[in-house]
Motif scaffolding. Structure first.
Motif, PDB file in Angstrom:
ATOM      1  N   ASP A  10       0.823  -1.215   0.000  1.00 26.00           N
ATOM      2  CA  ASP A  10       0.000   0.000   0.000  1.00 26.00           C
ATOM      3  C   ASP A  10       0.855   1.263   0.000  1.00 26.00           C
ATOM      4  O   ASP A  10       0.596   2.205  -0.749  1.00 26.00           O
ATOM      5  N   ARG A  58       2.441   1.671  -3.445  1.00 26.37           N
ATOM      6  CA  ARG A  58       1.474   2.191  -4.423  1.00 26.37           C
ATOM      7  C   ARG A  58       1.266   3.699  -4.258  1.00 26.37           C
ATOM      8  O   ARG A  58       1.238   4.447  -5.227  1.00 26.37           O
ATOM      9  N   LYS A  59       1.135   4.136  -3.009  1.00 26.04           N
ATOM     10  CA  LYS A  59       0.923   5.559  -2.738  1.00 26.04           C
ATOM     11  C   LYS A  59       2.146   6.378  -3.175  1.00 26.04           C
ATOM     12  O   LYS A  59       2.003   7.439  -3.780  1.00 26.04           O
TER      13      LYS A  59
END
Length: 96
Positions: free
Chosen positions: A75, A78-79
């Motif tokens: 996560d 991805r950010k």
């Protein structure tokens, strides 16, 4: 003592033509020289990959194993990537 060994090889037509073109252009004197240069290039690439693995990948993996708290979750990755893409796409294009 002989330092060469004759080999018979089979190449796809496009590669065989590439070898012939290199000789006919004068870039190489013989088909053997073309093949030898290609093999030297392959050996250099293999050595570069081996060096990269030994000098960069292995130490990075060892560091990741020693300090797992520094690793990003999927996560977080991805950010971060999304933010970087936003920055890049927000920049004006040169020459446009």
């Amino acid at each position: 003592m002989r330092t060469t060994q004759p080999l018979t090889i089979t190449l796809p037509l496009d590669m065989a033509q590439m070898v012939k073109d290199k000789v006919s252009s004068g870039e190489y004197a013989t088909e053997s020289e073309v093949i030898r240069d290609g093999l030297r290039t392959l050996a250099a690439r293999d050595a570069a990959v081996e060096r990269w693995l030994r000098e960069e990948v292995v130490p990075t993996l060892a560091d990741a194993r020693a300090h797992p708290e520094r690793l990003l979750t999927a996560d977080q990755l991805r950010k971060n990537l999304s933010s970087q893409i936003d920055v890049i796409t927000a920049q004006p294009r040169s020459g446009a």
